[in-house]
Scaffold this active site. Structure first.
Site, short mmCIF file in Angstrom:
data_model
loop_
_atom_site.label_atom_id
_atom_site.label_comp_id
_atom_site.label_asym_id
_atom_site.label_seq_id
_atom_site.Cartn_x
_atom_site.Cartn_y
_atom_site.Cartn_z
N GLU A 65 0.84 -1.21 0.00
CA GLU A 65 0.00 0.00 0.00
C GLU A 65 0.87 1.26 0.00
OE1 GLU A 65 -4.08 -0.85 2.03
OE2 GLU A 65 -2.54 -1.51 3.44
N GLU A 102 -3.14 -10.01 3.98
CA GLU A 102 -4.35 -9.68 4.76
C GLU A 102 -5.42 -10.76 4.59
OE1 GLU A 102 -2.66 -7.59 2.86
OE2 GLU A 102 -2.69 -5.55 3.64
C1 1HE Z 1 6.83 -8.65 11.87
C2 1HE Z 1 6.13 -8.45 10.66
C3 1HE Z 1 4.91 -7.72 10.71
C4 1HE Z 1 7.92 -9.57 10.24
N1 1HE Z 1 4.49 -7.28 11.91
N2 1HE Z 1 6.35 -8.19 13.02
N3 1HE Z 1 2.19 -8.46 6.91
C5 1HE Z 1 2.38 -9.79 6.86
O1 1HE Z 1 1.52 -10.61 7.13
C6 1HE Z 1 3.78 -10.23 6.50
C7 1HE Z 1 4.42 -10.89 7.70
N4 1HE Z 1 5.84 -11.11 7.49
C8 1HE Z 1 6.35 -12.13 6.77
O2 1HE Z 1 5.64 -12.85 6.08
C9 1HE Z 1 7.83 -12.32 6.80
O3 1HE Z 1 8.34 -11.70 7.98
C10 1HE Z 1 8.59 -11.72 5.58
C11 1HE Z 1 8.27 -12.53 4.32
C12 1HE Z 1 8.26 -10.27 5.34
C13 1HE Z 1 10.12 -11.80 5.85
O4 1HE Z 1 10.47 -13.13 6.22
P1 1HE Z 1 11.84 -13.37 7.01
O5 1HE Z 1 12.02 -14.87 7.13
O6 1HE Z 1 12.93 -12.59 6.38
O7 1HE Z 1 11.63 -12.71 8.47
P2 1HE Z 1 10.81 -13.31 9.76
O8 1HE Z 1 11.67 -14.26 10.49
O9 1HE Z 1 9.45 -13.75 9.38
O10 1HE Z 1 10.60 -11.95 10.62
C14 1HE Z 1 11.68 -11.35 11.30
C15 1HE Z 1 11.08 -10.60 12.48
O11 1HE Z 1 10.23 -9.59 12.02
C16 1HE Z 1 10.21 -11.51 13.35
O12 1HE Z 1 10.31 -11.04 14.69
P3 1HE Z 1 11.28 -11.76 15.78
O13 1HE Z 1 11.08 -10.93 17.03
O14 1HE Z 1 10.77 -13.16 15.88
O15 1HE Z 1 12.68 -11.68 15.21
C17 1HE Z 1 8.82 -11.26 12.83
O16 1HE Z 1 7.82 -11.52 13.79
C18 1HE Z 1 8.91 -9.77 12.54
N5 1HE Z 1 7.92 -9.35 11.56
N6 1HE Z 1 6.83 -9.03 9.66
C19 1HE Z 1 5.20 -7.51 13.02
N7 1HE Z 1 4.19 -7.46 9.61
C20 1HE Z 1 -2.95 -0.57 6.90
S1 1HE Z 1 -3.46 -2.12 7.00
C21 1HE Z 1 -2.20 -3.10 6.39
C22 1HE Z 1 -2.49 -4.54 6.73
C23 1HE Z 1 -1.27 -5.39 6.60
O17 1HE Z 1 -0.20 -4.94 6.25
S2 1HE Z 1 -1.48 -7.02 6.98
C24 1HE Z 1 -0.07 -7.80 6.39
C25 1HE Z 1 1.01 -7.84 7.42
#
Ligand code: 1HE
Length: 259
Positions: A112, A132
């Site tokens: 977005e 989402e």
């Molecule tokens: C996060 C977030 C996040 C990572 N919020 N903490 N977005 C999503 O559903 C995407 C979620 N993220 C992922 O699918 C993956 O993290 C990625 C593909 C982006 C990257 O993968 P990777 O293997 O490089 O990283 P990881 O191990 O998944 O994440 C590293 C850290 O970042 C980990 O935290 P840690 O404390 O365990 O190290 C994750 O929890 C954290 N992290 N993404 C919070 N999104 C205005 S409305 C909009 C609505 C949306 O955007 S919904 C979609 C949200």
């Protein structure tokens, strides 16, 4: 300006460089960060002629910070979405064209955010998704307005219903990005484009960023009329007259297929 450790801002000449600096959380956007994005684009220095938006680390942006979502009721959810709308409108309708430098994840709210920019440059690590759909929520950062204008309603519907992920090549074909460059080169390409954009007449850039999207959304009859007003204003500017004179007197570059 809202200070935020997850957002870095600097001027490189007349280019404003804005970078998400939360790589440990894949540049996930907290409430504080979305407000900082709003503020940085609202208060760009008057010397800025273009901006580049980048994300530190391997991913451009993982979207909304999901750790904050569970605390909200329905009303707060509406206000939260409106806060994103307001912030991303400052990007789209700020004082200068914004070029996004994409790599890695451009997902959810990250897509977005990218969609609110005027030009998107992706490298070949880039992928696009709208998780989402599988998280049981809906887009809230203007995605349902801006993303169909890039790729169409059917592709966005499919992405959200099935969790489809577009890679860099398919994403460029679908319309997410206007440029696709090799791994690690999106920032340099974005800066190169920003310098070109910065050399345009400011009124032309204003017409393109503020006028064109509104004209394109108008019924044709109103669109032609608004276009005529914009064209008349732009060509009456002294800078436009000078630029046309420069071409006629052989001082300005011709259009070249190699440019
Ligand atoms: C996060 C977030 C996040 C990572 N919020 N903490 N977005 C999503 O559903 C995407 C979620 N993220 C992922 O699918 C993956 O993290 C990625 C593909 C982006 C990257 O993968 P990777 O293997 O490089 O990283 P990881 O191990 O998944 O994440 C590293 C850290 O970042 C980990 O935290 P840690 O404390 O365990 O190290 C994750 O929890 C954290 N992290 N993404 C919070 N999104 C205005 S409305 C909009 C609505 C949306 O955007 S919904 C979609 C949200």
């Amino acid at each position: 300006m809202t200070q935020n450790k997850d957002l870095h801002f600097e001027m490189q000449g007349d280019i404003a460089v804005v970078r998400l600096t939360r790589p440990a959380k894949r540049n996930a956007i907290s409430d504080a960060l979305v407000l900082a994005i709003r503020d940085v684009f609202e208060k760009l220095p008057s010397t800025a002629r273009a901006a580049v938006l980048d994300g530190e680390g391997e991913h451009f942006c993982a979207g909304l910070d999901l750790s904050e979502i569970n605390e909200r009721d329905a009303g707060q959810g509406v206000h939260h979405s409106r806060m994103w709308h307001h912030a991303l409108e400052r990007v789209q309708y700020g004082p200068v064209p914004v070029i996004a430098s994409l790599h890695g994840a451009v997902v959810g709210g990250g897509l977005e955010l990218a969609s609110s920019c005027h030009i998107r440059v992706a490298d070949d690590t880039t992928f696009y998704a709208l998780p989402e759909g599988s998280r049981g929520i809906f887009v809230g950062g203007g995605g349902s307005v801006r993303i169909p204008r890039l790729i169409g309603v059917p592709r966005m519907t499919d992405m959200m219903l099935t969790g489809r992920v577009y890679n860099a090549v398919d994403g460029e074909r679908a319309g997410f990005a206007q440029y696709l460059v090799p791994n690690g080169q999106s920032f340099d390409k974005a800066m190169e484009l920003a310098r070109k954009v910065a050399s345009n007449a400011p009124l032309t850039n204003y017409a393109l960023t503020h006028g064109l999207p509104r004209i394109a959304d108008q019924p044709a009859d109103l669109g032609y009329f608004t276009e005529a007003l914009m064209a008349g204003i732009a060509q009456s500017a002294p800078e436009a007259k000078q630029r046309v004179r420069d071409f006629l007197e052989k001082r300005a570059a011709k259009v070249s297929k190699d440019a």
